[in-house]
Scaffold this motif. Sequence first.
Motif, mmCIF file in Angstrom:
data_model
loop_
_atom_site.group_PDB
_atom_site.id
_atom_site.type_symbol
_atom_site.label_atom_id
_atom_site.label_comp_id
_atom_site.label_asym_id
_atom_site.label_seq_id
_atom_site.Cartn_x
_atom_site.Cartn_y
_atom_site.Cartn_z
ATOM 1 N N ILE A 140 0.829 -1.208 0.000
ATOM 2 C CA ILE A 140 0.000 0.000 0.000
ATOM 3 C C ILE A 140 0.862 1.256 0.000
ATOM 4 C CG2 ILE A 140 -0.329 0.373 2.496
ATOM 5 C CD1 ILE A 140 -3.397 0.584 1.747
ATOM 6 N N SER A 141 2.006 1.219 0.687
ATOM 7 C CA SER A 141 2.893 2.382 0.679
ATOM 8 C C SER A 141 3.607 2.511 -0.662
ATOM 9 C CB SER A 141 3.910 2.289 1.814
ATOM 10 O OG SER A 141 4.723 1.131 1.693
ATOM 11 N N GLY A 142 3.985 1.383 -1.273
ATOM 12 C CA GLY A 142 4.658 1.414 -2.566
ATOM 13 C C GLY A 142 3.750 1.911 -3.668
ATOM 14 N N ALA A 143 2.498 1.438 -3.686
ATOM 15 C CA ALA A 143 1.550 1.883 -4.709
ATOM 16 C C ALA A 143 1.261 3.370 -4.560
ATOM 17 C CB ALA A 143 0.259 1.079 -4.596
ATOM 18 N N ALA A 144 1.035 3.816 -3.328
ATOM 19 C CA ALA A 144 0.728 5.223 -3.089
ATOM 20 C C ALA A 144 1.898 6.123 -3.488
ATOM 21 C CB ALA A 144 0.375 5.432 -1.619
ATOM 22 N N ALA A 145 3.109 5.687 -3.218
ATOM 23 C CA ALA A 145 4.290 6.498 -3.502
ATOM 24 C C ALA A 145 4.515 6.701 -4.993
ATOM 25 C CB ALA A 145 5.524 5.850 -2.879
ATOM 26 N N HIS A 146 3.943 5.822 -5.817
ATOM 27 C CA HIS A 146 4.195 5.906 -7.261
ATOM 28 C C HIS A 146 2.922 6.209 -8.059
ATOM 29 C CE1 HIS A 146 7.787 3.796 -5.770
ATOM 30 N NE2 HIS A 146 8.392 4.470 -6.738
ATOM 31 N N GLY A 147 1.918 6.757 -7.383
ATOM 32 C CA GLY A 147 0.749 7.257 -8.086
ATOM 33 C C GLY A 147 -0.219 6.207 -8.585
ATOM 34 N N VAL A 148 -0.136 4.994 -8.054
ATOM 35 C CA VAL A 148 -1.083 3.940 -8.425
ATOM 36 C C VAL A 148 -2.268 4.022 -7.469
ATOM 37 C CG1 VAL A 148 -1.451 1.462 -8.661
ATOM 38 C CG2 VAL A 148 0.768 2.465 -9.285
ATOM 39 N N ASP A 149 -3.465 4.226 -8.000
ATOM 40 C CA ASP A 149 -4.652 4.310 -7.152
ATOM 41 C C ASP A 149 -4.880 2.990 -6.428
ATOM 42 O OD1 ASP A 149 -5.170 6.934 -7.772
ATOM 43 O OD2 ASP A 149 -6.552 6.454 -9.409
ATOM 44 N N ILE A 150 -5.427 3.086 -5.215
ATOM 45 C CA ILE A 150 -5.492 1.911 -4.350
ATOM 46 C C ILE A 150 -6.932 1.545 -3.994
ATOM 47 C CG2 ILE A 150 -4.886 1.008 -2.063
ATOM 48 C CD1 ILE A 150 -2.448 2.938 -2.170
ATOM 49 N N GLY A 151 -7.212 0.250 -4.090
ATOM 50 C CA GLY A 151 -8.381 -0.369 -3.493
ATOM 51 C C GLY A 151 -7.868 -1.545 -2.690
ATOM 52 N N VAL A 152 -8.686 -2.101 -1.811
ATOM 53 C CA VAL A 152 -8.237 -3.235 -1.006
ATOM 54 C C VAL A 152 -9.325 -4.301 -0.972
ATOM 55 C CG1 VAL A 152 -6.737 -1.804 0.432
ATOM 56 C CG2 VAL A 152 -9.087 -2.254 1.176
ATOM 57 N N TYR A 153 -8.910 -5.508 -0.604
ATOM 58 C CA TYR A 153 -9.884 -6.586 -0.431
ATOM 59 C C TYR A 153 -9.485 -7.453 0.745
ATOM 60 C CZ TYR A 153 -6.683 -9.911 -2.781
ATOM 61 O OH TYR A 153 -5.613 -10.710 -3.116
ATOM 62 N N PHE A 154 -10.487 -8.147 1.267
ATOM 63 C CA PHE A 154 -10.257 -9.083 2.370
ATOM 64 C C PHE A 154 -10.819 -10.431 1.965
ATOM 65 C CE2 PHE A 154 -11.105 -11.329 6.298
ATOM 66 C CZ PHE A 154 -9.984 -11.048 7.060
ATOM 67 N N PHE A 155 -9.986 -11.470 2.097
ATOM 68 C CA PHE A 155 -10.422 -12.829 1.771
ATOM 69 C C PHE A 155 -11.192 -13.392 2.961
ATOM 70 C CE2 PHE A 155 -10.021 -17.411 1.589
ATOM 71 C CZ PHE A 155 -10.375 -17.681 0.279
ATOM 72 N N SER A 156 -12.482 -13.498 2.793
ATOM 73 C CA SER A 156 -13.360 -13.884 3.892
ATOM 74 C C SER A 156 -13.661 -15.380 3.893
ATOM 75 C CB SER A 156 -14.681 -13.126 3.790
ATOM 76 O OG SER A 156 -15.613 -13.604 4.749
ATOM 77 N N GLN A 157 -13.819 -15.891 5.096
ATOM 78 C CA GLN A 157 -14.401 -17.216 5.300
ATOM 79 C C GLN A 157 -15.426 -17.106 6.427
ATOM 80 O OE1 GLN A 157 -13.451 -20.628 3.575
ATOM 81 N NE2 GLN A 157 -13.609 -18.779 2.334
ATOM 82 N N ALA A 158 -16.121 -15.988 6.451
ATOM 83 C CA ALA A 158 -17.125 -15.742 7.486
ATOM 84 C C ALA A 158 -18.270 -16.743 7.373
ATOM 85 C CB ALA A 158 -17.670 -14.324 7.367
ATOM 86 N N ILE A 159 -18.796 -17.130 8.518
ATOM 87 C CA ILE A 159 -19.948 -18.040 8.542
ATOM 88 C C ILE A 159 -21.161 -17.393 9.193
ATOM 89 C CG2 ILE A 159 -18.570 -20.145 8.443
ATOM 90 C CD1 ILE A 159 -18.877 -20.418 11.461
ATOM 91 N N THR A 160 -21.004 -16.160 9.659
ATOM 92 C CA THR A 160 -22.114 -15.392 10.208
ATOM 93 C C THR A 160 -21.946 -13.928 9.813
ATOM 94 O OG1 THR A 160 -21.029 -14.811 12.303
ATOM 95 C CG2 THR A 160 -22.229 -16.926 12.232
ATOM 96 N N PRO A 161 -23.039 -13.175 9.759
ATOM 97 C CA PRO A 161 -22.906 -11.734 9.482
ATOM 98 C C PRO A 161 -22.032 -11.023 10.507
ATOM 99 C CG PRO A 161 -25.169 -12.439 9.141
ATOM 100 C CD PRO A 161 -24.455 -13.606 9.758
ATOM 101 N N GLU A 162 -22.067 -11.463 11.757
ATOM 102 C CA GLU A 162 -21.241 -10.834 12.772
ATOM 103 C C GLU A 162 -19.757 -11.024 12.463
ATOM 104 O OE1 GLU A 162 -19.864 -8.573 15.513
ATOM 105 O OE2 GLU A 162 -22.000 -8.703 15.055
ATOM 106 N N GLU A 163 -19.376 -12.200 11.980
ATOM 107 C CA GLU A 163 -17.986 -12.416 11.584
ATOM 108 C C GLU A 163 -17.615 -11.516 10.410
ATOM 109 O OE1 GLU A 163 -16.797 -16.938 12.986
ATOM 110 O OE2 GLU A 163 -16.967 -16.476 10.841
ATOM 111 N N ALA A 164 -18.543 -11.315 9.475
ATOM 112 C CA ALA A 164 -18.274 -10.437 8.336
ATOM 113 C C ALA A 164 -18.072 -8.993 8.806
ATOM 114 C CB ALA A 164 -19.415 -10.512 7.333
#
Length: 290
Positions: A140-164
Amino acid sequence: MYTRRKRTLHGRALALVIAAAALLLLLLTILLIRSAVRTVPEQDVQDDGKYIYYAGGQLPVNEDVPVNQYDAQAFSPAENGAITYTGGYAAYGIDVSSHQREIDWAAVAADGIDFAMIRVGYRGFTEGGLFMDEYFSANISGAAAHGVDIGVYFFSQAITPEEARQEADYVLEAVSGCDIRYPIVYDWEYMHDSSARTEGIPAETITQCALAFCQRIQEAGYVPAVYFNNDVGYLTYDIGRISAYDLWLAEYDAQPDFYYNFQIWQYTDGGTVAGIETSVDLNIAFKKFS
């Protein structure tokens, strides 16, 4: 005795031959009938806008969900496994995690990459713990430093909405202070492993988890999105409910034929980009997030 027994054996052998021939004839008849019947191919097909045929099944079209209107003729192959789109707005990106190890972000930016979807972390599919991607901070610091726009994702294995929601809070803490211009994405996938804690989870629960994650992200002022492939998009998620958020489609083909609309398309996991030693996922964003 011997002659009668021999005749009996011959009679049984003849009966077996006749039975086998009858079975073979039956099988050939079935094959001929099947070849004469129109079957739905193992791909997405729209039929009068009323049904989607997918994986041999027929799904009713949800008329409340916007449909895919991207121009199939505007997708063209480019170098290193890339695809370009000339039918409207298009930004070109990658998604990365610890699998790509160290990345030369200056080289990535110079290679025409507009944005990067960076993995924050993941939930273990057996024990259910939350883990930070070991290269998240560097990416995230490398992309930001060189002008690459950033989005992120999380790999979920949630089994309830509360876990999500717990996963959403984990991501929000990790990105605090970062310039996030692309979506924060909920990436839930089947593990196809009998030891997975998500094995047998109902589709309704999976939809509820995605909605819970996205709602928490939206409440925090970010743009949420849901990632899925065709199987999960058609057969698991309630598309009418998750389409309230942006969608990130994974479909590895020359052009996307997913029936419904989506905002980001991941079209290969075998792309080549300068500054990355491994193969990498390539994406096109059709929406100007930044």
